[in-house]
Design an enzyme around this catalytic site. Structure first.
Site, PDB file in Angstrom:
ATOM      1  N   CYS B  86     -39.762  71.410 -36.348  1.00  0.00           N
ATOM      2  CA  CYS B  86     -38.849  70.406 -35.788  1.00  0.00           C
ATOM      3  C   CYS B  86     -39.213  69.015 -36.301  1.00  0.00           C
ATOM      4  CB  CYS B  86     -38.862  70.503 -34.260  1.00  0.00           C
ATOM      5  SG  CYS B  86     -37.472  69.669 -33.483  1.00  0.00           S
ATOM      6  N   HIS B 203     -38.006  76.471 -33.014  1.00  0.00           N
ATOM      7  CA  HIS B 203     -39.362  76.421 -32.452  1.00  0.00           C
ATOM      8  C   HIS B 203     -39.990  77.804 -32.307  1.00  0.00           C
ATOM      9  CE1 HIS B 203     -39.686  72.149 -31.326  1.00  0.00           C
ATOM     10  NE2 HIS B 203     -38.369  72.211 -31.222  1.00  0.00           N
ATOM     11  N   GLU B 205     -43.074  78.389 -31.899  1.00  0.00           N
ATOM     12  CA  GLU B 205     -44.181  78.299 -30.924  1.00  0.00           C
ATOM     13  C   GLU B 205     -43.669  78.407 -29.488  1.00  0.00           C
ATOM     14  OE1 GLU B 205     -42.557  75.832 -31.919  1.00  0.00           O
ATOM     15  OE2 GLU B 205     -42.885  74.013 -30.732  1.00  0.00           O
TER      16      GLU B 205
END
Lengths: 81, 237
Positions: B86, B203, B205
């Site tokens: 990002c 994302h 994660e």
């Protein structure tokens, strides 16, 4: 003082410009052909000559003020007290 | 094997990345402060999401001109693995470590939603455990995620297998509706020419535990770990 204008390259899509254009039409400004939104920066800097100031502004514009992938820059210089 | 997470003023996904590596994957991880001039000993450095320096001027622009990014460039040039997520992707493009640029979403709206990407290149350290065509569910959350590359660069990216992820629907089809931001050719993530630096807007994660709605993001991290393990074995052999 330097006045620097940073604008999106013409081939880069500008959704902000399109939104402003649409709002202007909604206000009744029928003649608006195109709107592009850019950035304007004022810098006060010390330099002995205009050439020296121009060289500094060029480098700042290339290295930080604009992103050369998507933006162009232009600037003007004037002496201040 | 050691992961690092660079923390800038305005980073806000640093904890997510750190948590995933330490608590889910059980690997060594350390924060790297924005004022560091040397990175230290890392195998993978993650640039997390957020709004570094308020994203003033352009997203990622100010973070990209810090000493720690100069050190990161040295790390990348010597073959170190770098993952930008990002805002981290925006920083990498601004720093010139990845080609192209990320522009305002074409909708002008901040897009925060679950979505899907398709793996386009599984020959990288980041995707070795995925198959080309795999569809991964990962959230996006950004306002400046519209990937732009001029036509000649776009051709290069395709020819060199540098497009890593594209936005697709859940069945893996490219469509305008699946594209959250107007990215050219639905590009969600790219690699540098050498393949050791990858950036993506979604994302991974935040897609590493069932409680979060998806574990599809793990494949990136497991690929990296597998790659490093193979390298360790090769190094000892």
């Amino acid at each position: 003082m330097a006045k620097v204008e940073v604008t999106l390259k013409k081939e880069v899509h500008d959704p902000q410009g399109t939104a402003v254009e649409n709002s202007l039409r909604a206000l009744g400004f029928d003649g608006v052909q195109r709107v592009r939104v850019g950035k304007y920066l004022e810098l006060v800097l010390e330099a002995e000559t205009f050439e020296e100031a121009a060289a500094k502004i060029e480098e700042m514009s290339r290295r930080l003020l604009s992103n050369p992938v998507i933006e162009d820059y232009d600037y003007s210089l004037q002496e201040v007290e | 094997m050691k992961f690092g997470v660079i923390v800038f003023p305005g980073s806000n996904c640093d904890l997510d990345a750190y948590h995933l590596v330490r608590d889910v994957l059980k690997r060594d991880v350390e924060y790297i402060g924005y004022d560091r001039r040397k990175l230290g000993n890392f195998d993978v450095v993650i640039l997390p999401g957020g709004f570094t320096y308020g994203d003033y001027l352009r997203s990622g622009a100010l973070a990209a001109r810090t000493p720690v990014i100069e050190a990161l460039a040295g790390f990348a040039n010597s073959g170190g693995l770098v993952l930008g997520i990002c805002n981290g992707f925006q920083v990498l493009t601004e720093a010139g470590l990845l080609p192209g640029a990320l522009c305002r979403n074409d909708s002008l709206q901040f897009r925060c939603r679950q979505g899907y990407v398709r793996v386009e290149t599984n020959t990288l350290a980041f995707t070795g455990k995925a198959k080309n065509g795999d569809v991964l569910k990962m959230p996006v959350a950004h306002g400046d995620g519209s990937y732009y590359a001029p036509p000649e660069l776009l051709r290069d990216l395709d020819d060199n297998g540098q497009v890593v992820f594209r936005y697709v629907d859940r069945d893996g089809r490219i469509s305008e509706a699946a594209n959250p931001n107007g990215s050219t050719a639905n590009i969600a993530g790219i690699a540098n020419r050498r393949g050791n630096v990858v950036g993506l807007m979604p994302h991974p994660e935040r897609a590493g535990e069932r409680a979060l709605g998806s574990v599809d993001g793990l494949v990136l991290f497991r690929s990296l770990i597998g790659h490093l393990q193979d390298r360790e074995v090769a190094g000892n052999g």
